[in-house]
Write a protein that holds these residues in place. Structure first.
Motif, PDB file in Angstrom:
ATOM      1  N   ARG A 152      -5.359   8.589   1.937  1.00 54.64           N
ATOM      2  CA  ARG A 152      -6.792   8.554   2.255  1.00 54.64           C
ATOM      3  C   ARG A 152      -7.343   7.129   2.273  1.00 54.64           C
ATOM      4  O   ARG A 152      -8.407   6.875   2.849  1.00 54.64           O
ATOM      5  N   LYS A 153      -6.635   6.195   1.653  1.00 49.72           N
ATOM      6  CA  LYS A 153      -7.064   4.796   1.625  1.00 49.72           C
ATOM      7  C   LYS A 153      -6.456   3.971   2.751  1.00 49.72           C
ATOM      8  O   LYS A 153      -6.720   2.787   2.861  1.00 49.72           O
ATOM      9  N   MET A 200      -0.103   3.878  -2.496  1.00 50.09           N
ATOM     10  CA  MET A 200      -1.497   4.317  -2.531  1.00 50.09           C
ATOM     11  C   MET A 200      -1.659   5.665  -1.836  1.00 50.09           C
ATOM     12  O   MET A 200      -0.881   6.004  -0.937  1.00 50.09           O
ATOM     13  N   TYR A 228       0.790  -1.239   0.000  1.00 50.82           N
ATOM     14  CA  TYR A 228       0.000   0.000   0.000  1.00 50.82           C
ATOM     15  C   TYR A 228       0.819   1.285   0.000  1.00 50.82           C
ATOM     16  O   TYR A 228       0.259   2.381  -0.065  1.00 50.82           O
TER      17      TYR A 228
END
Length: 203
Positions: free
Chosen positions: A121-122, A118, A115
């Motif tokens: 916010r995720k 990414m 991640y």
């Protein structure tokens, strides 16, 4: 060495009055106090985010502005820009702190590979906290000021954190941490300070 000398700080009410203390290199200090009584304000004052009423804080005899690249303080994951990625922050810290630490080492240590590219916010709370922790090591800074650094981490991740803090201490880092996990961190802490009656009291 960080020296607090004759430091006084008042916000809505007095937090410190003529406080004095010397933090030594290669030590881990636990800063504790009741919620809302000023732990975060003390850390903010040390890095010039708050101006004291009187007194000063020095880093090996220098003002904070002269040694900023030797100090790392990221109060909370709420400071992150949610549109940036964890990798963006890691690259920024490595560049701004002119660090020779390896980004890949921190990605692997905290298992962020799935991640890290990414947008933040995720991220879950735990993912954001792992990123925050990783930036401390990645900065290579000598002085590490940590505000509830273990919040949002599961038990296994907290143990990884504590092992890393001990390793950093052995490399001469000076670590000041405010934490609610007082019993859990007791085994790695060299000294405990309590903010009590506008003083820093060594337990």
């Amino acid at each position: 060495m960080i020296e607090i000398k004759n430091l006084s700080l008042t916000l809505r009410e007095p937090i410190l009055q003529n406080a004095n203390f010397v933090f030594q290199d290669g030590q881990i200090y636990l800063l504790q106090a009741l919620n809302g009584t000023g732990k975060t304000s003390v850390l903010r004052t040390m890095v010039s985010l708050l101006a004291p009423d009187a007194g000063h804080v020095s880093f090996d005899g220098h003002e904070f502005t002269e040694v900023k690249q030797q100090v790392f303080y990221l109060e909370t994951a709420d400071w992150f820009d949610k549109n940036l990625s964890g990798l963006d922050y890691m690259q920024f810290v490595k560049q701004e702190w002119q660090s020779d630490q390896k980004i890949e080492t921190e990605i692997n240590r905290w298992q962020m590979g799935d991640y890290v590219k990414m947008p933040i916010r995720k991220y879950s709370l735990g993912m954001k906290q792992k990123l925050l922790v990783s930036l401390y090591s990645l900065s290579g800074a000598k002085y590490l000021l940590m505000d509830e650094i273990n919040n949002g981490l599961d038990e296994d991740s907290r143990q990884v954190l504590y092992q890393q803090l001990v390793a950093l201490k052995k490399h001469g880092k000076l670590i000041i941490m405010a934490s609610h996990y007082q019993d859990e961190v007791a085994s790695i802490v060299d000294q405990t300070l309590t903010l009590k009656k506008q003083r820093l009291v060594q337990e």
